[in-house]
Design a protein around this motif. Structure first.
Motif, PDB file in Angstrom:
ATOM      1  N   GLY A 175     -12.934  12.888   1.554  1.00  0.00           N
ATOM      2  CA  GLY A 175     -11.973  11.937   2.118  1.00  0.00           C
ATOM      3  C   GLY A 175     -12.292  10.490   1.819  1.00  0.00           C
ATOM      4  O   GLY A 175     -12.044   9.614   2.650  1.00  0.00           O
ATOM      5  N   ASP A 176     -12.838  10.221   0.638  1.00  0.00           N
ATOM      6  CA  ASP A 176     -13.177   8.842   0.280  1.00  0.00           C
ATOM      7  C   ASP A 176     -11.916   8.121  -0.198  1.00  0.00           C
ATOM      8  O   ASP A 176     -11.346   8.461  -1.238  1.00  0.00           O
ATOM      9  CB  ASP A 176     -14.251   8.840  -0.817  1.00  0.00           C
ATOM     10  N   ALA A 177     -11.485   7.111   0.580  1.00  0.00           N
ATOM     11  CA  ALA A 177     -10.238   6.407   0.254  1.00  0.00           C
ATOM     12  C   ALA A 177     -10.312   5.713  -1.098  1.00  0.00           C
ATOM     13  O   ALA A 177      -9.308   5.542  -1.769  1.00  0.00           O
ATOM     14  CB  ALA A 177      -9.928   5.386   1.347  1.00  0.00           C
ATOM     15  N   ARG A 178     -11.524   5.328  -1.509  1.00  0.00           N
ATOM     16  CA  ARG A 178     -11.646   4.645  -2.801  1.00  0.00           C
ATOM     17  C   ARG A 178     -11.225   5.563  -3.940  1.00  0.00           C
ATOM     18  O   ARG A 178     -10.730   5.120  -4.969  1.00  0.00           O
ATOM     19  CB  ARG A 178     -13.102   4.199  -3.024  1.00  0.00           C
ATOM     20  N   THR A 214      -2.728  19.296  -2.619  1.00  0.00           N
ATOM     21  CA  THR A 214      -1.320  19.358  -2.204  1.00  0.00           C
ATOM     22  C   THR A 214      -0.425  19.046  -3.400  1.00  0.00           C
ATOM     23  O   THR A 214       0.613  19.681  -3.588  1.00  0.00           O
ATOM     24  CB  THR A 214      -1.058  18.348  -1.072  1.00  0.00           C
ATOM     25  N   PHE A 249      -9.160   8.572  -3.496  1.00  0.00           N
ATOM     26  CA  PHE A 249      -7.795   9.080  -3.351  1.00  0.00           C
ATOM     27  C   PHE A 249      -6.744   7.983  -3.516  1.00  0.00           C
ATOM     28  O   PHE A 249      -5.594   8.265  -3.843  1.00  0.00           O
ATOM     29  CB  PHE A 249      -7.625   9.786  -2.008  1.00  0.00           C
ATOM     30  N   SER A 250      -7.125   6.699  -3.276  1.00  0.00           N
ATOM     31  CA  SER A 250      -6.122   5.646  -3.431  1.00  0.00           C
ATOM     32  C   SER A 250      -5.771   5.436  -4.910  1.00  0.00           C
ATOM     33  O   SER A 250      -4.832   4.726  -5.230  1.00  0.00           O
ATOM     34  CB  SER A 250      -6.614   4.345  -2.801  1.00  0.00           C
ATOM     35  N   THR A 283       0.841  -1.191   0.000  1.00  0.00           N
ATOM     36  CA  THR A 283       0.000   0.000   0.000  1.00  0.00           C
ATOM     37  C   THR A 283       0.878   1.243   0.000  1.00  0.00           C
ATOM     38  O   THR A 283       1.704   1.415   0.893  1.00  0.00           O
ATOM     39  CB  THR A 283      -0.894   0.014   1.254  1.00  0.00           C
ATOM     40  N   VAL A 284       0.702   2.054  -1.023  1.00  0.00           N
ATOM     41  CA  VAL A 284       1.414   3.330  -1.067  1.00  0.00           C
ATOM     42  C   VAL A 284       0.350   4.418  -1.007  1.00  0.00           C
ATOM     43  O   VAL A 284      -0.647   4.347  -1.716  1.00  0.00           O
ATOM     44  CB  VAL A 284       2.255   3.451  -2.351  1.00  0.00           C
ATOM     45  N   GLY A 285       0.534   5.376  -0.163  1.00  0.00           N
ATOM     46  CA  GLY A 285      -0.462   6.424  -0.018  1.00  0.00           C
ATOM     47  C   GLY A 285      -0.217   7.549  -0.994  1.00  0.00           C
ATOM     48  O   GLY A 285       0.565   7.411  -1.935  1.00  0.00           O
ATOM     49  N   SER A 286      -0.911   8.647  -0.762  1.00  0.00           N
ATOM     50  CA  SER A 286      -0.700   9.798  -1.634  1.00  0.00           C
ATOM     51  C   SER A 286      -1.119  11.063  -0.909  1.00  0.00           C
ATOM     52  O   SER A 286      -1.982  11.040  -0.050  1.00  0.00           O
ATOM     53  CB  SER A 286      -1.529   9.664  -2.905  1.00  0.00           C
ATOM     54  N   ALA A 287      -0.478  12.151  -1.321  1.00  0.00           N
ATOM     55  CA  ALA A 287      -0.937  13.450  -0.847  1.00  0.00           C
ATOM     56  C   ALA A 287      -2.249  13.768  -1.549  1.00  0.00           C
ATOM     57  O   ALA A 287      -2.615  13.137  -2.537  1.00  0.00           O
ATOM     58  CB  ALA A 287       0.106  14.516  -1.150  1.00  0.00           C
ATOM     59  N   HIS A 288      -2.967  14.736  -1.027  1.00  0.00           N
ATOM     60  CA  HIS A 288      -4.257  15.192  -1.570  1.00  0.00           C
ATOM     61  C   HIS A 288      -4.028  15.870  -2.932  1.00  0.00           C
ATOM     62  O   HIS A 288      -2.989  16.477  -3.142  1.00  0.00           O
ATOM     63  CB  HIS A 288      -4.842  16.183  -0.559  1.00  0.00           C
TER      64      HIS A 288
END
Lengths: 342, 795
Positions: free
Chosen positions: A333-336, A113, A338-339, A105-110
């Motif tokens: 803020g829906d992770a689906r 941003t 932003f991921s 899992t790699v996240g991300s900035a908004h």
């Protein structure tokens, strides 16, 4: 049987056996049997005493020759067998490389941003320094020093959240212009990214909280064409080499002359499409030459210094870039969603 | 603001297509929202005379022959009940277009040839106020005589294009045809032709008709009025009706239409009073009295403020000045004596009045943006001229003009070089003069100096920068080249806080966290969900005076509410695992800054849930951030009440609390509708920035071997490992390189309420290989401390 015959027999036998050996164990056994301390060749050497002394050197040489030859053959066989064994072992270890597995899992900035950082990188390369300031701001900086005195009708256009008569939620990042001019030594070259607030109801294209990035340059002999040069460089960096800008006359109380700046539509490259409503241009920012009143109110001699300022809305750029059609999604803020960013 | 192009053409030539015109206006600073064909696409519809008309048996249809000026009459089948021989009607010919993209073709109806269509007003979308006889049922029948075959568009006044202008806030002078015409003349380099105003007076005297007094000159800097007698109320001529229609206004009667026409022509809202209804034939302009009431034209009653400007007759207030008139003095069929009012009111006063009473009218909108004093008399006289031209009444000689403090003529001097430098364009000085004159400024060039005389309607003009903008926008913004900034080199870069946030962003995104953004305000009820103790200041967060709603009424004192809401949102949208973060300011007005603003503390909030997420996942992320900043913190049990009492901690160093984290309290989870467990943390970025240390040099690699000792200690469950390890470290002395916890083991053979914790200790000296005795000595001290202080003994 003569020694010579025995040697030949050993040589022929070993050669044929080596051909069929396919394990390291069998090879080691053969090596011991023939070349070992108690092996056949050693036995032959030991039996040399029974030979005539004049024959000994010749036979000894023959035995050693055979030993050398056998050693070489066995080494060759060993390498062959080792390779074959390794191959077999690896074959047994074969995995299905197409089998799907979960990604790390790699996240991300908004998205905001990401766009903000891209803009900062672009402008800091041009010598702009990032400056940040309060979001709850004095009316004095937000309006008065921006040439918007109390009861100025243009204040109505910016539906303002008030904390009290003197404190507002900043309606633009422009108060940072005043803060910079009042505190920084000249020349000034800054950008001020941040949150701004307008009393707009939430819908697909409006949000009471959004982001802007203010730019300000104050120096001697600053011209409107410097503004254009700076923004053209920014446009090319953000949207690619083929991008140009179009300046349209406009009005902002704190700049004179003022310009609305359009950039070549990213979607159609200026041909005209639904995104740019057929014009080939997309409105990206407001800008202009800092109003002499603003300079004077901030203690800068407007006969000596001039400057330009611009304000870029980040939401619009982010929405365009990532194909986000509804501004509310940026603040949900829906992770689906932003991921998917990378 | 919409205007018909033919109306504009009265004052200026527009020798280009509407599209070209609109483009040129946009590029010189007058935005155009759209252009619309007033005829709505009507083509090939002509006047025809019905020659014969026969009923078709068994249907409602009529078979007609219609003369449209061709060699042969057309055969047309028509269903309208009012069609009859001799009538003059609009005929859509073969190939004609009607509004809405409808096309008419020759065809057959019930076997009968029909070579066109006779049209109803509704089919042509012609409103009644534009062409009065359209109101009849069915077919539109012309009352006047027109030659057959002529285009109907000029006949009903729709042969025009309306342009919808968007006027900038500083240019109220452009909210009228005169202003747009001036801009047009400059933009297209054509001639501006101002109307020549002459009024034919019929004798008598204004003062004999009505007495006007202005008692509040501060709110009403100019007030002018004229009287018309023997008013002949009737319909306005077609030219006037169609220009009103083009501007989106309805024609009513000649007197009202004249005031509206002058408003769109000169930008001055006017008011017409029926003098017979003005009690005492007296008009007073004054501030409202305390407690005074007024019923406006729309039937609403208003309690007036003393800062409201009212228009009164001898007895009482009848209208809100600049906003709305009174019902009584409206112009009606039988009106004979009229007073025209044309004034300039203080824009702030009008704005506040309009706001206070929730009334926004065309007039108030214009007064708020600014109506110039200087052109009041022109507009008033123009109205009287139209009365003459329309034969709407007799203009009484003389007028009233209250203008005690005429605004002085503004003169601006501008230096040509400075204007050129500011613009970044070398506009020739002669061009500057031409441009300024086209825009109706007086302009003289002497050496390098432009002397610009500002006309009264350009109240926005103040100095050289304004002159620069006028010249540049007409000369063309497209001439602005792209030059590079010169001068002293400046160092670009990000602020320390932004740099810190970027490093944290990289670390957290690598750990799989997604960034979220929430509004900076929240609701009191949202904060209440946290169940903070009453005295906690976060319960009294900074209120917004005019919030959008209760859920956005206060500035957030913490990021955790929004984080919990977002975690719940994701849990309820079937997302199995989510690791989220937000970096934003929290607001505290209880500790204001020197400027009196609330303290804004940049804060990081983490929130995570999922099958592989627990307290330690989030604590690990926080510790990684602290380590990145070179800060070592102790973990201390405890923290805010919205966390699980047995699963919350603070990361502290001395008296500084860097972060607080914990599993969300089940009761709080219920309030946020969060079905699954989640861990939330808040970290003070301001504090982190204050104490963050740069990396510095790395330690050299060890040259001597290490010795490792493993150890399993049995202890009570209540013993906390963190402090125990700190004491072990102290006891082991400086030979200890590191100590790690390997695992925790619980089983029956260890004992009820006990746990076995395994550690691995590494010893090393920088300058020699350690001996067994040295390490054993250190280990003995460790064991003694564990036994003495924690009753933790070797298993």
């Amino acid at each position: 049987m003569s020694v010579v015959d025995t040697l030949r027999e050993i040589r022929e036998r070993v050669e044929s056996e080596l051909g069929s050996i396919d394990t390291s164990a069998a090879l080691d056994a053969l090596r011991v049997k023939v070349l070992g301390k108690k092996g056949e060749l050693t036995a032959l050497l030991k039996g040399m005493g029974q030979l005539a002394p004049e024959d000994r050197p010749k036979v000894g040489a023959q035995i050693n020759e055979v030993r050398a030859w056998l050693t070489e053959k066995m080494d060759e066989a060993q390498e062959r067998i080792h390779n074959a064994e390794q191959e077999a072992a690896m074959k047994a270890e074969t995995i299905d490389v197409t089998e799907p597995r979960a990604l790390p899992t790699v996240g991300s900035a908004h998205p905001i941003t990401l766009v903000m950082n891209e803009l900062i990188e672009c402008f800091s390369g041009m010598g702009f320094d990032v400056m940040e300031g309060p979001e709850v701001e004095l009316d004095h900086y937000n309006f008065e020093l921006m040439n918007l005195p109390k009861n100025h009708p243009a204040r109505d256009a910016q539906d303002t959240f008030y904390m009290d008569d003197n404190i507002v939620l900043r309606t633009h990042t422009s108060p940072m212009q005043a803060r910079a001019m009042l505190t920084r030594p000249l020349p000034i070259r800054i950008i001020c990214p941040g949150r701004v607030y307008r009393a707009d109801e939430v819908d697909a294209t409006h949000s009471p909280v959004f982001h802007q990035m203010e730019g300000l340059v104050i120096d001697e002999h600053v011209k409107m064409s410097d503004l254009r040069g700076t923004l053209e460089a920014f446009a090319k960096k953000l949207y690619g080499e083929g991008t140009t800008t179009r300046f349209r006359p406009s009005f902002f109380p704190f700049t004179e002359p003022s310009a609305e700046v359009d950039m070549t539509c990213v979607a159609c490259h200026g041909k005209g499409c639904s995104i740019c409503k057929g014009t080939g241009w997309i409105e990206v920012l407001g800008s202009g030459m800092v109003h002499p009143h603003v300079l004077e109110m901030c203690g800068i001699d407007s006969t000596k210094y001039a400057g330009f300022a611009f304000g870029i809305g980040l939401e619009r750029i982010a929405m365009q870039r990532y194909g986000i059609r509804d501004m509310r999604l940026l603040y949900e803020g829906d992770a689906r969603l932003f991921s998917q960013l990378r | 603001m919409k205007l018909a192009m033919n109306m504009l053409r009265q004052y200026v030539d527009i020798p280009v297509t509407p599209e070209e015109y609109s483009e040129r206006m946009i590029m010189t600073g007058t935005a155009v929202e759209g252009i619309e064909d007033i005829a709505e696409g009507i083509e090939k519809v002509v006047v025809g005379r019905v020659l014969t008309c026969e009923d078709v048996e068994g249907t409602h249809l009529h078979q007609c022959t219609v003369d449209v000026g061709g060699e042969e009459p057309l055969h047309i089948v028509c269903g309208a009940p009012n069609v009859k021989a001799g009538a003059l009607v609009p005929v859509a010919l073969d190939g004609a277009k009607l509004p809405g993209g409808i096309k008419i073709k020759k065809g057959k109806l019930r076997g009968m040839v029909s070579e066109g269509m006779l049209c109803a007003a509704t089919e042509l979308k012609i409103p009644q106020e534009l062409y009065p006889s359209v109101g009849d049922e069915g077919l539109l029948i012309f009352n006047e005589d027109y030659p057959v075959g002529s285009d109907i568009r000029p006949i009903v006044g729709i042969d025009d294009t309306a342009v919808d202008f968007e006027i900038l806030a500083n240019r109220p002078d452009c909210l009228c045809a005169m202003g747009i015409a001036r801009e047009t003349a400059a933009a297209l380099n054509t001639e501006f032709k101002a109307p020549v105003i002459t009024v034919k007076e019929a004798g008598g005297s204004f003062d004999d008709e009505v007495k006007v007094t202005v008692e509040a000159p501060d709110l009403c800097p100019r007030y002018a009025a004229r009287v018309i007698k023997n008013v002949r109320i009737k319909e306005s001529p077609l030219w006037l009706r169609k220009y009103l229609h083009g501007a989106g206004l309805r024609a009513i009667n000649n007197i009202v239409d004249i005031t509206n026409y002058v408003m769109i022509e000169y930008g001055h809202p006017m008011h017409a009073f029926d003098l017979s209804k003005v009690r005492g034939r007296e008009i007073v302009v004054r501030r409202a009295h305390e407690g005074e009431m007024l019923t406006t034209l729309d039937g609403n009653e208003h309690a007036l403020r003393t800062d409201d400007l009212v228009i009164c007759d001898k007895e009482r207030a009848t209208g809100l000045a600049g906003v709305m008139g009174g019902e009584e003095s409206e112009i009606v069929e039988g009106t004979t004596d009229v007073m025209f009012e044309c004034a300039s009111f203080d824009r702030t006063a009008i704005r506040l009045t309009s706001r206070a009473h929730g009334m926004r009218t065309e007039a108030s909108g214009r007064f708020e943006r600014g109506v110039a004093c200087g052109t009041v008399m022109d507009a008033l006289n123009r109205a009287c001229q139209l009365v003459n031209e329309l034969d709407a009444g007799d203009v009484v000689s003389g007028c009233f003009d209250f203008y005690p403090n005429p605004k002085p003529q503004k003169v601006i001097t501008a230096n040509v070089q400075r204007v050129q430098e500011r613009a970044g364009v070398d506009i020739p000085a002669e061009d500057m003069v031409k441009i300024m004159r086209k825009l109706q400024f007086g302009c003289e060039l002497e050496g390098d100096t432009l002397t610009v005389t500002v006309p009264s309607f350009r109240e926005d003009m103040d100095g050289e920068a304004d002159v620069c903008e006028e010249c540049l926008r007409i000369y063309g913004y497209e001439h602005i080249g792209a030059t590079n900034l010169r001068g002293e080199t400046t160092q670009g870069g990000v602020s320390p806080m932004k740099a810190l946030k970027d490093r944290i962003m990289r670390l957290l995104t690598g750990l799989g966290y997604l960034e979220i953004m929430n509004f900076s305000f929240t609701g009191v009820s949202e904060i209440k969900k946290l169940g903070l103790p009453e005295e906690d200041l976060r319960n009294q967060s900074m209120p917004i005076r005019n919030p959008l709603g209760e859920d956005t009424a206060v500035m957030r004192p913490t990021l955790v509410c929004d984080m919990m809401r977002t975690l719940a949102f994701n849990q309820n949208h079937s997302t199995e695992t989510a690791c989220l973060y937000e970096m934003a300011a929290v607001f505290d007005h209880h500790h204001p800054t020197e400027e009196g603003l609330p303290t804004e503390t940049q804060t990081l909030c983490l929130g995570a849930y999922g099958p592989n997420v627990d307290f330690f996942t989030v604590r690990g992320a926080l510790e990684a951030i602290l380590r990145m900043c070179g800060i070592t913190c102790e973990v201390e049990a405890g923290g805010d009440c919205y966390y699980h009492p047995g699963r919350k901690a603070k990361l502290v160093r001395g008296r500084d609390v860097f972060a607080v984290l914990g599993e969300v309290h089940p009761a709080v989870r219920e309030k946020f509708d969060m079905p699954k467990r989640a861990v939330v943390a808040e970290l003070n970025l301001q504090l982190l920035l204050t104490y963050a240390k740069p990396m510095g040099e790395m330690k050299p690699l060890p040259r001597f071997p290490a010795m490792q000792r493993d150890l399993a200690l049995v202890m009570d469950e209540a013993v906390t490992v963190g402090p125990l390890m700190a004491d072990m470290r102290k006891a082991a002395g400086k030979l200890l390189e590191s100590i790690e916890m390997v695992d925790v083991y619980r089983a029956a053979q260890i004992g009820e309420g006990k746990k076995s914790v395994a550690f691995s200790l590494t010893f090393r000296a920088p300058d020699r290989t350690l001996t067994d005795e040295e390490v054993t000595k250190a280990m003995d001290k460790v064991l003694k401390t564990c036994s003495d202080k924690y009753s933790a003994n070797i298993r």
